[in-house]
Write an enzyme that holds these catalytic residues in place. Structure first.
Site, PDB file in Angstrom:
ATOM      1  N   HIS A   1       3.096   2.369   2.136  1.00  0.00           N
ATOM      2  CA  HIS A   1       3.276   3.071   3.442  1.00  0.00           C
ATOM      3  C   HIS A   1       4.039   2.372   4.293  1.00  0.00           C
ATOM      4  O   HIS A   1       4.373   0.874   4.004  1.00  0.00           O
ATOM      5  CB  HIS A   1       2.081   3.715   4.008  1.00  0.00           C
ATOM      6  CG  HIS A   1       1.236   2.550   4.859  1.00  0.00           C
ATOM      7  ND1 HIS A   1      -0.133   2.706   4.870  1.00  0.00           N
ATOM      8  CD2 HIS A   1       1.434   1.268   4.794  1.00  0.00           C
ATOM      9  CE1 HIS A   1      -0.680   1.619   5.176  1.00  0.00           C
ATOM     10  NE2 HIS A   1       0.147   0.462   5.382  1.00  0.00           N
TER      11      HIS A   1
ATOM     12  N   CYS B   1       3.369   7.290   7.387  1.00  0.00           N
ATOM     13  CA  CYS B   1       4.774   7.969   6.844  1.00  0.00           C
ATOM     14  C   CYS B   1       5.049   7.174   5.539  1.00  0.00           C
ATOM     15  O   CYS B   1       4.923   6.038   5.500  1.00  0.00           O
ATOM     16  CB  CYS B   1       5.770   8.184   7.927  1.00  0.00           C
ATOM     17  SG  CYS B   1       6.464   6.655   8.517  1.00  0.00           S
TER      18      CYS B   1
ATOM     19  N   ASN C   1       0.676  -0.950   0.116  1.00  0.00           N
ATOM     20  CA  ASN C   1       0.142  -0.006  -0.028  1.00  0.00           C
ATOM     21  C   ASN C   1       0.852   1.106  -0.003  1.00  0.00           C
ATOM     22  O   ASN C   1       0.354   2.283   0.436  1.00  0.00           O
ATOM     23  CB  ASN C   1      -0.863   0.055   1.191  1.00  0.00           C
ATOM     24  CG  ASN C   1      -1.966  -1.058   1.128  1.00  0.00           C
ATOM     25  OD1 ASN C   1      -2.516  -1.342   0.108  1.00  0.00           O
ATOM     26  ND2 ASN C   1      -2.333  -1.663   2.335  1.00  0.00           N
TER      27      ASN C   1
END
Length: 412
Positions: free
Chosen positions: A317, A352, A315
């Site tokens: 991340h 993040c 994904n």
């Protein structure tokens, strides 16, 4: 007559001339050499040029008793063997040898697997593939602790434990037939660009496995509020059944395009609700508020932490387990050497990406900094934040001495 016909089918006799008055020197069937002696001018045996060609059996030339056969070169006499039932059969010996080799190899591997359960109520999974148990609501999978999964103290690291939890969660969705074209997303979630994100994780470790141990991990899901899902784990020793780790987490949905949280659509709810277990959490929720650290309250700070490409999941991340490693980057080394992590509570506040730069902050309570190596119990507050100060993860960890045999039980 019958016997003659049957014999002639295998041993064809030379045909006799039709004319009984024909000269007999045209065909010579036998020659007697008992009275011949070699002449000085010739060391070879003379053969009449009009001798009859020897008969054939199955394509090969044979000589009759008392006859002399004139052999021709191989290029003239070699002929392909006739197609018969016998010479068209395959070489069964090679096939039989291959089958025997496969069976012997399989038998050796099977004997090396200690697949029998140690207890009648613990069913081992010798191949580590995992399976659905308990009326199709609990997923169970075994893991063997590898040499690269242990730390300096010869026991598995907390990252290893967390990786096992994450692996069983995804395999649960896959085995249940709910895995769509995404990272743990169901088919309806894929259609709506939705993904699962964890908001809270609580872990209690009673004992860490060591190299070569086999652990058995059970996981199941339950409803958490109106738009959340709770996932629990129970980790046991594969040989004794002793409970090693308990963990509980809360997950919500997020739109992977807008990166905003989303309610659970009814179509998705219809997919996942049949797998919900109506049970209490495996751990009682730690309701203590997690402290927000800053530059003044933090004692240890580690800056310049950046994700590597291998830290990202599908994904795009950072993997949840990576946050734990970053949090412990700022933990004091003296505490890491003499203490073991026995519980951990994390709140994920922000994701993040690959270009993020982070800071890890830690504050220690329960003992003086100079006595970390001899302290019995230590509690730490943690914060992982971006360079601009935005919070990523808040956390609290509890540690106990590695020489202590105390078991921490915070079950309901």
């Amino acid at each position: 007559m019958v016997a003659t016909s049957a014999t002639s089918s295998f041993f064809p006799l030379p045909s006799s001339p039709l004319d009984p008055t024909a000269k007999t020197n045209k065909v010579t069937t036998s020659t007697n050499f008992s009275g011949l002696t070699p002449t000085p001018n010739s060391a070879r045996m003379k053969v009449k040029p009009n001798a009859q060609a020897p008969p054939k059996i199955n394509g090969k030339r044979v000589g009759l008793p008392g006859s002399v056969e004139i052999l021709k070169p191989d290029s003239e006499t070699s002929q392909p063997a006739p197609r018969t039932f016998i010479n068209q059969l395959p070489d069964w010996s090679m096939l039989l040898a291959a089958i025997t080799t496969v069976f012997l190899a399989a038998e050796k591997q099977w004997m090396m697997l200690d697949w029998k359960p140690r207890r009648s109520d613990v069913i081992m999974d010798p191949f580590g593939l995992g399976r659905i148990v308990q009326d199709g609501l609990v997923f169970r999978q075994n893991f063997s602790i590898r040499s690269y999964e242990i730390g300096a103290d010869r026991s598995a690291s907390i990252e290893t434990v967390m990786n096992h939890l994450q692996e069983t969660a995804l395999n649960h969705v896959k085995t249940a037939g709910l895995l769509g074209d995404g990272f743990g997303s169901t088919p309806e979630m894929v259609k709506k660009n939705l993904i699962w994100v964890v908001t809270r994780m609580q872990v209690v470790v009673d004992k860490y496995p060591t190299w070569g141990d086999v652990v058995e991990v059970d996981t199941w899901v339950s409803q958490s509020g109106k738009n959340g899902m709770r996932r629990d784990w129970l980790v046991r020793d594969g040989n004794t059944g002793e409970i090693l780790t308990r963990a509980s987490s809360v997950w919500v949905m997020m739109n992977k395009l807008t990166r905003r949280l989303s309610k659970i659509p009814e179509e998705v709810r219809g997919e996942i609700e049949p797998y919900f277990v109506n049970s209490d959490p495996v751990l009682a929720e730690d309701s203590r508020k997690l402290t927000k650290l800053d530059d003044k309250t933090a004692v240890y700070v580690r800056s310049g932490l950046t994700p590597r490409w291998s830290d990202l999941d599908v994904n795009q991340h950072v993997n949840n387990v990576k946050y734990i490693g970053w949090i412990l980057e700022s933990a004091p080394v003296g505490m890491m050497e003499s203490q073991k992590l026995k519980s951990m509570t994390l709140e994920y506040r922000r994701e993040c990406g690959r270009d993020s730069v982070l800071q890890s902050l830690t504050a220690v309570s329960g003992c003086d900094i100079g006595s970390l190596g001899t302290a019995g119990e230590v509690e730490c507050q943690h914060l992982l934040r971006l360079q601009d100060g935005a919070e990523v993860v808040r956390g609290r960890t509890e540690w106990s001495s590695k020489t202590s045999t105390t078991t921490w039980d915070i079950t309901p």
